[in-house]
Design a protein around this motif. Structure first.
Motif, PDB file in Angstrom:
ATOM      1  N   GLU A 145       0.833  -1.206   0.000  1.00 32.68           N
ATOM      2  CA  GLU A 145       0.000   0.000   0.000  1.00 32.68           C
ATOM      3  C   GLU A 145       0.869   1.258   0.000  1.00 32.68           C
ATOM      4  OE1 GLU A 145      -3.060   0.640  -0.359  1.00 32.68           O
ATOM      5  OE2 GLU A 145      -4.027  -1.299  -0.196  1.00 32.68           O
ATOM      6  N   GLU A 146       1.951   1.238   0.780  1.00 29.04           N
ATOM      7  CA  GLU A 146       2.855   2.381   0.801  1.00 29.04           C
ATOM      8  C   GLU A 146       3.525   2.569  -0.559  1.00 29.04           C
ATOM      9  OE1 GLU A 146       5.609   1.977   3.977  1.00 29.04           O
ATOM     10  OE2 GLU A 146       4.088   1.999   5.544  1.00 29.04           O
ATOM     11  N   ALA A 147       3.869   1.469  -1.205  1.00 26.98           N
ATOM     12  CA  ALA A 147       4.474   1.566  -2.537  1.00 26.98           C
ATOM     13  C   ALA A 147       3.498   2.167  -3.540  1.00 26.98           C
ATOM     14  CB  ALA A 147       4.932   0.177  -2.999  1.00 26.98           C
ATOM     15  N   VAL A 148       2.238   1.773  -3.453  1.00 26.95           N
ATOM     16  CA  VAL A 148       1.228   2.336  -4.353  1.00 26.95           C
ATOM     17  C   VAL A 148       1.062   3.834  -4.103  1.00 26.95           C
ATOM     18  CG1 VAL A 148      -1.221   2.317  -4.950  1.00 26.95           C
ATOM     19  CG2 VAL A 148       0.004   0.157  -4.661  1.00 26.95           C
ATOM     20  N   ASP A 149       1.043   4.241  -2.840  1.00 28.07           N
ATOM     21  CA  ASP A 149       0.918   5.667  -2.522  1.00 28.07           C
ATOM     22  C   ASP A 149       2.082   6.465  -3.102  1.00 28.07           C
ATOM     23  OD1 ASP A 149      -1.434   5.227  -1.163  1.00 28.07           O
ATOM     24  OD2 ASP A 149      -0.497   5.121   0.819  1.00 28.07           O
ATOM     25  N   LEU A 150       3.284   5.912  -2.995  1.00 30.54           N
ATOM     26  CA  LEU A 150       4.445   6.603  -3.547  1.00 30.54           C
ATOM     27  C   LEU A 150       4.367   6.698  -5.065  1.00 30.54           C
ATOM     28  CD1 LEU A 150       7.333   5.129  -1.347  1.00 30.54           C
ATOM     29  CD2 LEU A 150       6.423   7.455  -1.293  1.00 30.54           C
ATOM     30  N   LEU A 151       3.885   5.652  -5.689  1.00 27.15           N
ATOM     31  CA  LEU A 151       3.744   5.676  -7.147  1.00 27.15           C
ATOM     32  C   LEU A 151       2.757   6.761  -7.584  1.00 27.15           C
ATOM     33  CD1 LEU A 151       3.593   1.829  -7.812  1.00 27.15           C
ATOM     34  CD2 LEU A 151       5.378   3.365  -8.631  1.00 27.15           C
ATOM     35  N   LEU A 152       1.630   6.849  -6.901  1.00 29.38           N
ATOM     36  CA  LEU A 152       0.631   7.849  -7.262  1.00 29.38           C
ATOM     37  C   LEU A 152       1.136   9.255  -6.966  1.00 29.38           C
ATOM     38  CD1 LEU A 152      -2.633   6.083  -5.984  1.00 29.38           C
ATOM     39  CD2 LEU A 152      -1.596   6.009  -8.263  1.00 29.38           C
ATOM     40  N   ASP A 153       1.862   9.421  -5.854  1.00 34.24           N
ATOM     41  CA  ASP A 153       2.405  10.736  -5.522  1.00 34.24           C
ATOM     42  C   ASP A 153       3.456  11.175  -6.530  1.00 34.24           C
ATOM     43  OD1 ASP A 153       0.765  10.848  -3.323  1.00 34.24           O
ATOM     44  OD2 ASP A 153       2.312  10.224  -1.887  1.00 34.24           O
ATOM     45  N   SER A 154       4.149  10.229  -7.125  1.00 30.44           N
ATOM     46  CA  SER A 154       5.185  10.568  -8.099  1.00 30.44           C
ATOM     47  C   SER A 154       4.618  10.842  -9.492  1.00 30.44           C
ATOM     48  CB  SER A 154       6.214   9.439  -8.181  1.00 30.44           C
ATOM     49  OG  SER A 154       5.630   8.260  -8.724  1.00 30.44           O
ATOM     50  N   GLY A 155       3.312  10.693  -9.659  1.00 27.31           N
ATOM     51  CA  GLY A 155       2.703  11.033 -10.943  1.00 27.31           C
ATOM     52  C   GLY A 155       2.145   9.868 -11.727  1.00 27.31           C
ATOM     53  N   ARG A 156       2.282   8.670 -11.204  1.00 27.91           N
ATOM     54  CA  ARG A 156       1.711   7.518 -11.899  1.00 27.91           C
ATOM     55  C   ARG A 156       0.185   7.590 -11.880  1.00 27.91           C
ATOM     56  NH1 ARG A 156       4.145   4.099 -15.530  1.00 27.91           N
ATOM     57  NH2 ARG A 156       6.283   3.729 -14.909  1.00 27.91           N
ATOM     58  N   ALA A 157      -0.425   7.249 -12.991  1.00 29.75           N
ATOM     59  CA  ALA A 157      -1.886   7.203 -13.052  1.00 29.75           C
ATOM     60  C   ALA A 157      -2.370   5.956 -12.312  1.00 29.75           C
ATOM     61  CB  ALA A 157      -2.364   7.167 -14.493  1.00 29.75           C
TER      62      ALA A 157
END
Length: 213
Positions: free
Chosen positions: A103-115
């Motif tokens: 879940e933390e990895a997904v949050d980081l991905l979305l915060d970095s601009g991933r759709a």
């Protein structure tokens, strides 16, 4: 005898300020000379120069150099496309903490601009709460959300083979039988277009990926 009026004499005090000699003048404060201006950034409503696309990291197997033939460019041949190898990142986590790490990895991905639609999450043990909730409305509704590709999709390893390729796949090795991780990791590697993130025990993951890649 009255005096004949003479022209009024102009005294020095009435002549106005004298010009100060050049040596006594106070030099004006010099203004900075404008140097070369940086290229103006694009403003809202004002077209600016297009930005170059960021370089894409490629592995040697991704790079194919076209060699011209003796009489000009070679005609295109029907060759099989070279499969890209996704980058693999390992996040150490216990089976109990693997889902939280994912879940933390997904949050980081979305915060970095991933759709959100770029991300697929696969679990090897207990289902993600989102997947369990959506499956309660039926598989048609559940897979319909997968097909729309609008949001992060969570799938159990047993059904992840039905999921389509997405740029990023996150695997939470959160328990399950030993064969579950052994099946899920090679499957996730094939579903990841650019990046595979695996959260779990490093020794177990490396042994599976080393045998499966």
């Amino acid at each position: 005898m009255p005096l004949i009026p003479e022209e009024p004499q102009i005294h020095e005090s009435a002549q106005g300020p004298r010009a100060t000699p050049a040596s006594g003048r106070t030099a004006p404060t010099p203004r900075p000379v404008p140097g070369p201006r940086p290229a103006a950034s694009s403003r809202p409503g004002r077209p600016g120069p297009p930005r170059p696309a960021p370089p894409v990291q490629r592995t040697p197997r991704d790079m194919v150099v076209a060699k011209p033939g003796p009489s000009g460019p070679a005609a295109p041949t029907a060759s099989a496309p070279v499969a890209a190898t996704p980058q693999i990142q390992l996040i150490p986590a216990s089976p109990e903490g693997a889902l939280d790490a994912a879940e933390e990895a997904v949050d980081l991905l979305l915060d970095s601009g991933r759709a959100p639609g770029d991300v697929l999450v696969i679990t090897t043990g207990e289902q993600h709460p989102w997947a369990a909730h959506e499956l309660s409305f039926g598989e048609a509704s559940y897979w319909g959300q997968h097909d729309s590709g609008d949001d992060v999709f969570y799938a159990d390893a047993a059904v992840a083979g039905r999921a389509a390729v997405r740029p990023v796949v996150v695997v939470a090795v959160n328990g399950g039988p030993d064969t579950s991780a052994a099946d899920a990791l090679p499957l996730a590697l094939g579903r990841a277009g650019a990046l595979l993130i695996v959260c779990g025990d490093p020794q177990r993951i490396n042994s599976v990926l080393g045998a499966g890649v």
